[in-house]
Design a protein around this motif. Structure first.
Motif, mmCIF file in Angstrom:
data_model
loop_
_atom_site.group_PDB
_atom_site.id
_atom_site.type_symbol
_atom_site.label_atom_id
_atom_site.label_comp_id
_atom_site.label_asym_id
_atom_site.label_seq_id
_atom_site.Cartn_x
_atom_site.Cartn_y
_atom_site.Cartn_z
ATOM 1 N N SER A 123 0.833 -1.213 0.000
ATOM 2 C CA SER A 123 0.000 0.000 0.000
ATOM 3 C C SER A 123 0.862 1.255 0.000
ATOM 4 O O SER A 123 0.607 2.207 -0.742
ATOM 5 N N VAL A 124 1.915 1.252 0.813
ATOM 6 C CA VAL A 124 2.802 2.412 0.884
ATOM 7 C C VAL A 124 3.549 2.590 -0.437
ATOM 8 O O VAL A 124 3.693 3.709 -0.937
ATOM 9 N N LEU A 125 4.011 1.503 -1.020
ATOM 10 C CA LEU A 125 4.706 1.594 -2.306
ATOM 11 C C LEU A 125 3.776 2.160 -3.374
ATOM 12 O O LEU A 125 4.196 2.969 -4.220
ATOM 13 N N ALA A 126 2.513 1.738 -3.353
ATOM 14 C CA ALA A 126 1.548 2.274 -4.314
ATOM 15 C C ALA A 126 1.359 3.772 -4.111
ATOM 16 O O ALA A 126 1.291 4.543 -5.083
ATOM 17 N N ASP A 127 1.285 4.202 -2.854
ATOM 18 C CA ASP A 127 1.151 5.635 -2.561
ATOM 19 C C ASP A 127 2.370 6.418 -3.046
ATOM 20 O O ASP A 127 2.261 7.598 -3.394
ATOM 21 N N LEU A 128 3.529 5.759 -3.051
ATOM 22 C CA LEU A 128 4.759 6.406 -3.509
ATOM 23 C C LEU A 128 4.923 6.338 -5.026
ATOM 24 O O LEU A 128 5.923 6.815 -5.566
ATOM 25 N N GLY A 129 3.942 5.728 -5.695
ATOM 26 C CA GLY A 129 3.995 5.659 -7.146
ATOM 27 C C GLY A 129 4.843 4.533 -7.687
ATOM 28 O O GLY A 129 5.244 4.563 -8.856
ATOM 29 N N VAL A 130 5.124 3.523 -6.861
ATOM 30 C CA VAL A 130 5.922 2.384 -7.312
ATOM 31 C C VAL A 130 4.985 1.370 -7.966
ATOM 32 O O VAL A 130 4.074 0.855 -7.314
ATOM 33 N N PRO A 131 5.164 1.069 -9.242
ATOM 34 C CA PRO A 131 4.254 0.133 -9.914
ATOM 35 C C PRO A 131 4.414 -1.280 -9.399
ATOM 36 O O PRO A 131 5.525 -1.743 -9.141
ATOM 37 N N ASP A 132 3.304 -1.964 -9.240
ATOM 38 C CA ASP A 132 3.325 -3.355 -8.784
ATOM 39 C C ASP A 132 3.344 -4.258 -10.001
ATOM 40 O O ASP A 132 2.369 -4.930 -10.331
ATOM 41 N N ASP A 133 4.482 -4.267 -10.699
ATOM 42 C CA ASP A 133 4.573 -5.010 -11.956
ATOM 43 C C ASP A 133 5.489 -6.215 -11.852
ATOM 44 O O ASP A 133 5.927 -6.773 -12.843
#
Length: 240
Positions: free
Chosen positions: A221-231
């Motif tokens: 969730s935090v990575l998504a908020d930081l704009g890190v793509p979950d790819d």
């Protein structure tokens, strides 16, 4: 009766003092040449040596290790002025940080300092975020002098070093996380130690604010908020 949600805690953004001891530096293929240069002192091939690498790559940490061993003063390049050169060299050893930053940089003073250090046999360690050719130096003699200085470049960290750094960053903050969290973060963020520090700091703040431990879902969730793509797909994401 519905269970009350845990109260949110206030997250104070207190600075975490970095630990710059020799035992705190993690060595890997990306930085072993630079670490070897520090370890080689005082058997340096020249009075002046240069370490280059991106911001947050560990240049200041290595410079601090060397400064402790050599009893050197540490100053930013902007503090090397015509009036300060003699005083700076008088200590016997010197670290000049961030010579790549043009703000307040006096090239004539820097060149004079390097010449005086050579005359006095005073070792100088210089750090920069870019190679000499990219520093924008207009003084040809200074540019030539730095090109001739032995040095080492810190490269982007490999996977093993990224994981080790993430573990250390969590431990430094006294945070206990599962290795699956470390693996998930390492798979997704840029290969940058500075990025790793920023992500761990944000995870620490978010977990404190929520009053929760750092789990894999929270990290995602935090990575998504930081704009890190979950790819990326790891073992936990793979279909059964």
């Amino acid at each position: 009766m519905r269970e009350a949600a845990p109260p949110k805690q206030l997250a104070f953004d207190l600075p975490l003092d970095p630990r710059y001891g020799r035992e705190d530096f993690l060595v890997g293929p990306a930085n072993e040449a630079a670490y070897g240069l520090i370890e080689a002192w005082p058997r340096w091939p020249d009075t002046v040596c240069l370490i280059t690498g991106p911001s947050g790559s560990g240049k200041s940490h290595l410079a601090s290790i060397w400064a402790t061993r050599s009893h050197a003063w540490t100053v930013p390049a902007s503090e090397v002025t015509a009036d300060s050169v003699t005083h700076l060299v008088s200590n016997g050893a010197l670290v000049i940080e961030d010579i790549d930053r043009p703000e307040g940089r006096e090239e004539a003073a820097l060149f004079h300092l390097l010449n005086l250090a050579r005359e006095n046999g005073s070792p100088v360690l210089i750090t920069a975020a870019a190679p000499v050719e990219a520093l924008g130096l207009v003084t040809a003699d200074l540019r030539s002098r730095l090109r001739l200085a032995p040095g080492a470049t810190i490269l982007p960290p490999d996977d093993a070093l990224m994981r080790a750094v993430l573990v250390k960053l969590f431990v430094d903050r006294q945070l206990v996380v599962d290795l699956s969290v470390v693996e998930a973060i390492a798979l997704r963020i840029d290969r940058s130690l500075a990025r790793a520090r920023a992500v761990v700091a944000e995870l620490d703040r978010d977990a404190l604010r929520r009053g929760r431990r750092i789990t894999r879902p929270l990290a995602m969730s935090v990575l998504a908020d930081l704009g890190v793509p979950d790819d990326e797909t790891d073992e936990d994401d793979a279909p059964a």
